[in-house]
Design an enzyme around this catalytic site. Structure first.
Site, PDB file in Angstrom:
ATOM      1  CD  GLU A 172      -1.328   0.193   3.639  1.00  0.00           C
ATOM      2  OE1 GLU A 172      -2.122  -0.731   3.792  1.00  0.00           O
ATOM      3  OE2 GLU A 172      -1.338   1.233   4.315  1.00  0.00           O
ATOM      4  CB  CYS A 198      -2.125  -5.558   6.001  1.00  0.00           C
ATOM      5  SG  CYS A 198      -1.913  -3.961   6.805  1.00  0.00           S
ATOM      6  CG  HIS A 215      -2.196  -8.694   9.530  1.00  0.00           C
ATOM      7  ND1 HIS A 215      -1.018  -8.257   8.968  1.00  0.00           N
ATOM      8  CD2 HIS A 215      -2.879  -7.570   9.911  1.00  0.00           C
ATOM      9  CE1 HIS A 215      -0.989  -6.931   8.986  1.00  0.00           C
ATOM     10  NE2 HIS A 215      -2.093  -6.490   9.555  1.00  0.00           N
TER      11      HIS A 215
END
Lengths: 351, 137
Positions: free
Chosen positions: A84, A116, A239
């Protein structure tokens, strides 16, 4: 069956990571914005130097992946970079990396974005590309130089780093994908409009309906569909926007600390966004043994999770030391203060 | 700016991959590529040669008054790096404090931003050298 499983087995032929050497302690952010009061979500985060960006990070990770894969880069049929924080809004990061590793011109290049989880998307697509015979190898990269607005809660954790994977046939692989699964919904928990520098987020909305719903749903679905419980896995990587979220989610899934601690790097590296879950995966691959089963689940705001069940092979031990390990990069550490961080990350505007 | 783009673009393989040449007659390796061998003056077309990127600091200086385009990086250290294969090349050092640079320091090539052509221009990437990871421990 909602799982994505190719008709022929595909795996990871080489992997590599990169983490910049500068570290900003969270207590330093707290000193500037909170008078040093209150708790901090991590110990410190990795900060890219002034000459580093997503391209340079992705490229060093890619070179490490190639050092382990030991393949001719001209056989890489696609170079895909998920991030990103691509250096250009218009002009691909992927072509620069493809050129620098010697994969050009007969290759497919593309940049991906999904907050992400942009990095794990390149791996999923790479599995399909290789299994479908469209390419012998695909290079999938997740990398970011994440930016948190000064004073925002994200500034404690938004970090720089990335990982790269050469995807290829199972018989050449150090780890093989058993299956993958994606769980996505339209959930606006975190976003950035095209002309703004810093992202915005929905505060507590980023938790339950976003991170936890998607990570837990993706993990539970892939485990249930394959008939596994937490006890079947040697390692789990989720994550990691901070320390608390992945620890809570892993515990809810039935995992124990020894299964998640190897791949939980956010306390000492921060949240490297598209690099986060894949950096956890490289840390695990650095020490895993043949026959280990790994669960890796990314999360991208907006929102979605990609889950992978990965089984390591006999080829892994010979590859582990062919390039710097994730821990080598974590250990290469120079602490900086907030002022240096402001300079290195171009937060100082001179009028 | 457009002529600048072409000039940098032509150097991609040198700057990204450290591609030089090797003399087919005497075997000497050269960087950057030359039309004529520096050792034996052979002028036949030389094949490309990709350098390992490993070398050591031969000499260095720290730049405080930088040329246009590099002011944001000051102070920075520029070194003459002696590559394992022989050539001396000039490059910036990175990931090292200026005060820690020493003659003989083992270094390795990395690809970094060299400079940007303003807020709206292209980003120029190329080689720099840093202390070798395996040696830096």
């Amino acid at each position: 069956m909602p799982l994505m499983k190719p008709n022929i087995d595909v795996g990871i032929v080489g992997y590599g990571c990169y983490i910049p050497m500068y570290r900003l302690p969270a207590k330093e952010v707290n000193r500037i914005w909170n008078d040093g009061q209150g708790g901090v979500p991590i110990k410190e985060k990795a900060v890219g130097g002034p000459d580093e960006d997503t391209m340079t990070i992705g490229l060093e990770a890619a070179r490490n992946a190639l050092a382990r894969a030991q393949i001719d880069p001209r056989q890489i049929g696609a170079v895909w970079v998920g991030s990103e924080s691509h250096p250009y809004a218009v002009k691909p990061t992927s072509t620069i990396i493809a050129e620098a590793i010697g994969a050009t011109p007969a290759t497919q290049g593309a940049d991906w974005q999904f907050a992400c989880k942009a990095g794990t998307e390149t791996i999923q697509a790479g599995i399909g590309f290789v299994a479908g015979g469209m390419a012998r190898y695909v290079l999938g990269i997740g990398a970011d130089t994440a930016q948190g607005r000064p004073g925002d809660a994200l500034e404690f954790t938004a970090a720089s780093g990335g990982a790269a994977f050469v995807i290829g046939a199972a018989e050449e692989s150090l780890a093989v994908f058993e299956a993958t699964y994606s769980h996505v919904t339209d959930t606006p928990d975190f976003w950035r409009r095209p002309t703004t520098h810093y992202p915005s987020h929905g505060q507590r909305f980023t938790g339950e309906p976003a991170y936890f719903h998607h990570v837990l749903s993706a993990a539970q679905t892939i485990m249930a569909e394959l008939g596994y419980t937490a006890q079947d896995f040697a390692y789990v990587i989720l994550h990691q926007p901070n320390r608390k979220f992945p620890e809570r989610a892993a515990a809810e899934l039935g995992f124990e600390k020894e299964q998640w601690v190897t791949g939980l790097l956010s306390p000492v590296v921060g949240n490297t966004y598209a690099g986060a879950s894949v950096l956890g995966l490289t840390a695990v691959l650095d020490i895993a043994q043949p026959g280990d089963k790994i669960l890796c689940v990314s999360f991208g705001s907006g929102a979605g999770s990609d889950a992978f069940v990965i089984n390591t092979t006999d080829r892994l031990p010979d590859k582990q030391k062919s390039a710097p390990t994730t821990q080598d990069y974590i250990n290469r550490r120079v602490e900086i203060d907030y002022a240096t961080y402001v300079r290195y990350r171009s937060k100082l505007k001179m009028h | 700016m457009t002529t600048e783009i072409a000039r940098h673009w032509r150097l991609n393989s040198q700057r990204y991959q450290l591609v030089g040449e090797v003399c087919p007659k005497c075997g000497v390796k050269m960087f950057p590529p030359r039309d004529v061998c520096l050792e034996c003056a052979d002028d036949t077309r030389q094949p490309d040669y990709q350098f390992s990127g490993r070398g050591e600091v031969y000499s260095f200086t720290t730049v405080h008054n930088a040329p246009e385009g590099y002011q944001e990086s000051t102070p920075y250290t520029v070194a003459l790096v002696k590559l394992e294969e022989g050539p001396l090349i000039t490059a910036q050092l990175t990931d090292v404090a200026n005060s820690e640079v020493e003659i003989g320091m083992p270094v390795e090539m990395v690809t970094r931003k060299l400079r940007t052509q303003g807020e709206e221009g292209v980003i120029i990437y190329g080689y720099k050298f840093r202390p070798r990871l395996s040696v830096a421990g």
